[in-house]
Design a protein around this motif. Structure first.
Motif, short mmCIF file in Angstrom:
data_model
loop_
_atom_site.label_atom_id
_atom_site.label_comp_id
_atom_site.label_asym_id
_atom_site.label_seq_id
_atom_site.Cartn_x
_atom_site.Cartn_y
_atom_site.Cartn_z
N GLU A 19 0.86 -1.18 0.00
CA GLU A 19 0.00 0.00 0.00
C GLU A 19 0.90 1.23 0.00
OE1 GLU A 19 -4.10 1.49 2.12
OE2 GLU A 19 -2.68 0.37 3.33
N ILE A 20 0.76 2.05 -1.04
CA ILE A 20 1.58 3.25 -1.18
C ILE A 20 0.96 4.42 -0.41
CG2 ILE A 20 2.55 4.91 -2.81
CD1 ILE A 20 3.74 2.06 -2.92
N ARG A 21 -0.31 4.60 -0.60
CA ARG A 21 -1.08 5.61 0.12
C ARG A 21 -2.41 4.95 0.47
NH1 ARG A 21 -1.04 11.01 -3.30
NH2 ARG A 21 -1.33 11.93 -1.26
N MET A 22 -3.20 5.59 1.28
CA MET A 22 -4.46 5.00 1.67
C MET A 22 -5.26 4.59 0.43
SD MET A 22 -7.25 6.35 4.43
CE MET A 22 -7.92 7.67 3.47
N SER A 23 -5.50 3.31 0.29
CA SER A 23 -6.24 2.66 -0.79
C SER A 23 -5.55 2.75 -2.15
CB SER A 23 -7.68 3.18 -0.89
OG SER A 23 -7.72 4.49 -1.44
N HIS A 24 -4.25 3.05 -2.19
CA HIS A 24 -3.45 3.00 -3.42
C HIS A 24 -2.49 1.82 -3.28
CE1 HIS A 24 -3.93 7.34 -5.01
NE2 HIS A 24 -4.96 7.04 -4.23
N TRP A 25 -2.72 0.76 -4.07
CA TRP A 25 -1.92 -0.44 -3.97
C TRP A 25 -1.07 -0.64 -5.22
CZ3 TRP A 25 -1.48 -3.75 0.11
CH2 TRP A 25 -2.34 -3.52 1.18
N VAL A 26 0.14 -1.14 -5.03
CA VAL A 26 1.02 -1.56 -6.11
C VAL A 26 1.18 -3.07 -5.97
CG1 VAL A 26 3.38 -1.47 -6.99
CG2 VAL A 26 2.23 0.63 -6.30
N ASP A 27 0.91 -3.80 -7.06
CA ASP A 27 1.04 -5.25 -7.09
C ASP A 27 2.21 -5.60 -8.00
OD1 ASP A 27 -1.24 -5.83 -5.44
OD2 ASP A 27 -2.49 -5.27 -7.13
N GLN A 28 3.42 -5.58 -7.43
CA GLN A 28 4.63 -5.78 -8.20
C GLN A 28 4.80 -7.26 -8.56
OE1 GLN A 28 7.47 -3.14 -7.05
NE2 GLN A 28 9.07 -3.91 -8.35
N THR A 61 2.17 -12.80 -20.47
CA THR A 61 2.03 -11.40 -20.86
C THR A 61 1.44 -10.63 -19.68
OG1 THR A 61 1.14 -9.88 -22.52
CG2 THR A 61 -0.24 -11.75 -21.92
N MET A 62 1.88 -9.39 -19.52
CA MET A 62 1.36 -8.58 -18.42
C MET A 62 1.35 -7.11 -18.82
SD MET A 62 4.54 -9.00 -15.70
CE MET A 62 4.76 -10.75 -15.89
N ASN A 63 0.35 -6.41 -18.36
CA ASN A 63 0.28 -4.97 -18.53
C ASN A 63 0.77 -4.34 -17.23
OD1 ASN A 63 -0.83 -4.96 -21.14
ND2 ASN A 63 -2.84 -5.39 -20.30
N LEU A 64 1.78 -3.49 -17.36
CA LEU A 64 2.40 -2.88 -16.20
C LEU A 64 2.19 -1.38 -16.23
CD1 LEU A 64 5.87 -4.68 -16.31
CD2 LEU A 64 3.86 -5.33 -14.99
N ARG A 65 2.14 -0.79 -15.05
CA ARG A 65 2.10 0.66 -14.95
C ARG A 65 3.03 1.08 -13.82
NH1 ARG A 65 -0.98 1.80 -10.59
NH2 ARG A 65 -2.42 0.18 -9.96
N LEU A 66 3.66 2.21 -14.04
CA LEU A 66 4.58 2.76 -13.04
C LEU A 66 3.80 3.75 -12.19
CD1 LEU A 66 7.46 2.95 -11.96
CD2 LEU A 66 7.95 4.63 -13.74
N TYR A 67 3.72 3.50 -10.90
CA TYR A 67 2.94 4.35 -10.01
C TYR A 67 3.41 5.80 -10.11
CZ TYR A 67 0.44 5.95 -5.93
OH TYR A 67 -0.41 6.63 -5.11
#
Length: 116
Positions: A19-28, A61-67
């Motif tokens: 969890e980066i910020r409240m309700s902001h998750w990164v699934d690395q 295959t995966m779609n990635l995004r940089l927070y």
């Protein structure tokens, strides 16, 4: 997110969720060979997988995004051939799995708040 196994169960994509910020998750995502638990693909920084699918026994295959989501790319990895392809806003790249990791890790976050 739960682990996603290849059809033949030789590989898996596991996730380091934070969890980066409240309700902001990164699934690395991490691509792991089951036989020796070796990580074949793992990224630095704040890359998150939105969609991960196995195309066959050795291709994922995966779609990635940089927070925070201002930069994204599609990645296809073939572990049997040790090859990967990246396409997206930052350009296209093809190389070995370590080369793909290095190329993605070299991308700069467009957000001034998350420069590294």
């Amino acid at each position: 997110m739960e682990e996603l196994f290849s059809p033949d169960k030789q590989y898996k994509v596991s996730f380091g969720s934070m969890e980066i910020r409240m309700s902001h998750w990164v699934d690395q995502p991490y691509l792991v060979r089951i036989s020796d638990n070796k990580t074949l693909f793992g990224l630095e920084h704040l890359w998150s997988a939105d969609d991960v699918r196995w195309l066959d026994e050795s291709t994922v295959t995966m779609n990635l995004r940089l927070y925070p989501g201002l930069l994204g790319c599609a990645v296809t990895l073939n572990v049997a051939l040790n090859q990967g392809e990246v396409s997206g806003q930052a350009g296209n790249f093809t190389g070995t799995l370590p080369e793909v990791v290095a190329w993605i890790n070299g991308l700069e976050n467009p957000s001034d708040l998350y420069r590294y």
